[in-house]
Design a protein around this motif. Structure first.
Motif, PDB file in Angstrom:
ATOM      1  N   HIS A 116       0.831  -1.203   0.000  1.00  0.00           N
ATOM      2  CA  HIS A 116       0.000   0.000   0.000  1.00  0.00           C
ATOM      3  C   HIS A 116       0.870   1.260   0.000  1.00  0.00           C
ATOM      4  O   HIS A 116       0.619   2.189  -0.775  1.00  0.00           O
ATOM      5  CB  HIS A 116      -0.940   0.003   1.211  1.00  0.00           C
ATOM      6  N   ALA A 117       1.887   1.306   0.849  1.00  0.00           N
ATOM      7  CA  ALA A 117       2.761   2.493   0.914  1.00  0.00           C
ATOM      8  C   ALA A 117       3.488   2.719  -0.410  1.00  0.00           C
ATOM      9  O   ALA A 117       3.614   3.857  -0.870  1.00  0.00           O
ATOM     10  CB  ALA A 117       3.754   2.356   2.061  1.00  0.00           C
ATOM     11  N   GLN A 118       3.966   1.642  -1.029  1.00  0.00           N
ATOM     12  CA  GLN A 118       4.621   1.784  -2.327  1.00  0.00           C
ATOM     13  C   GLN A 118       3.623   2.259  -3.377  1.00  0.00           C
ATOM     14  O   GLN A 118       3.964   3.067  -4.244  1.00  0.00           O
ATOM     15  CB  GLN A 118       5.260   0.464  -2.749  1.00  0.00           C
ATOM     16  N   TYR A 119       2.399   1.768  -3.286  1.00  0.00           N
ATOM     17  CA  TYR A 119       1.351   2.233  -4.204  1.00  0.00           C
ATOM     18  C   TYR A 119       1.146   3.739  -4.061  1.00  0.00           C
ATOM     19  O   TYR A 119       1.037   4.457  -5.059  1.00  0.00           O
ATOM     20  CB  TYR A 119       0.025   1.496  -3.955  1.00  0.00           C
ATOM     21  N   VAL A 120       1.095   4.217  -2.830  1.00  0.00           N
ATOM     22  CA  VAL A 120       0.905   5.653  -2.599  1.00  0.00           C
ATOM     23  C   VAL A 120       2.011   6.443  -3.295  1.00  0.00           C
ATOM     24  O   VAL A 120       1.753   7.462  -3.944  1.00  0.00           O
ATOM     25  CB  VAL A 120       0.851   5.963  -1.090  1.00  0.00           C
TER      26      VAL A 120
END
Length: 164
Positions: free
Chosen positions: A36-40
């Motif tokens: 999720h953080a990498q997606y952001v």
């Protein structure tokens, strides 16, 4: 002694919703090798890059709400995976600029499509994206996010422990 709440507090519900949302995005983007953080990070860079911006790590941290050190760690991992390039800012040698590679842009585009589909499913109980309920919900969340965190008051009786 405090009174028991008749139900869950708003803070608890926001925390639970944030965790549910994060887990759902983690699951949606995992097949692309993202968290999720990498997606952001990649989705933000995708949008910023489309408008011609090549943000610094600090600017991206401010944009996403993530800590600058965490953005730096994520950027290094995404760089190692070949999804983004980190270069020195020609106008500020202390700053590092970020941009997606071609592969990163492809992954970001695919991830954005997956997350948009997920958002439609998660917002279905409110009528879906763009409905009056969803717009009102978004406005309420925006108001809460816009409220500054107040610094703790020194020597406040509520924050001090008594010493024996």
């Amino acid at each position: 002694m405090s009174k028991a709440s008749p139900g869950p507090t708003p803070g608890y519900l926001v925390w639970r919703l944030a965790n549910k949302w994060r887990v759902a995005v983690d699951r949606a983007v995992a097949p692309l090798g993202l968290t999720h953080a990498q997606y952001v990070v990649v989705a933000s860079l995708y949008g910023m890059g489309r408008s011609g911006e090549r943000p610094s790590q600090r600017r991206l941290a401010d944009h996403t709400g993530l800590e600058a050190l965490y953005v730096s760690k994520l950027a290094r991992a995404l760089e190692s995976a070949g999804l983004l390039a980190r270069t020195r800012d020609p106008h500020d040698p202390r700053a590092v600029q970020l941009a997606l590679t071609d592969e990163g842009a492809d992954i970001a585009s695919r991830a954005i499509d997956l997350v948009q589909d997920l958002h439609e499913r998660l917002l279905a109980p409110l009528g879906g994206p763009g409905t009056a309920r969803t717009v009102a919900f978004t406005d309420e969340l925006t108001a809460l996010l816009g409220t500054p965190l107040a610094p703790p008051v020194p020597h406040d009786q509520r924050t001090q422990r008594s010493t024996p």
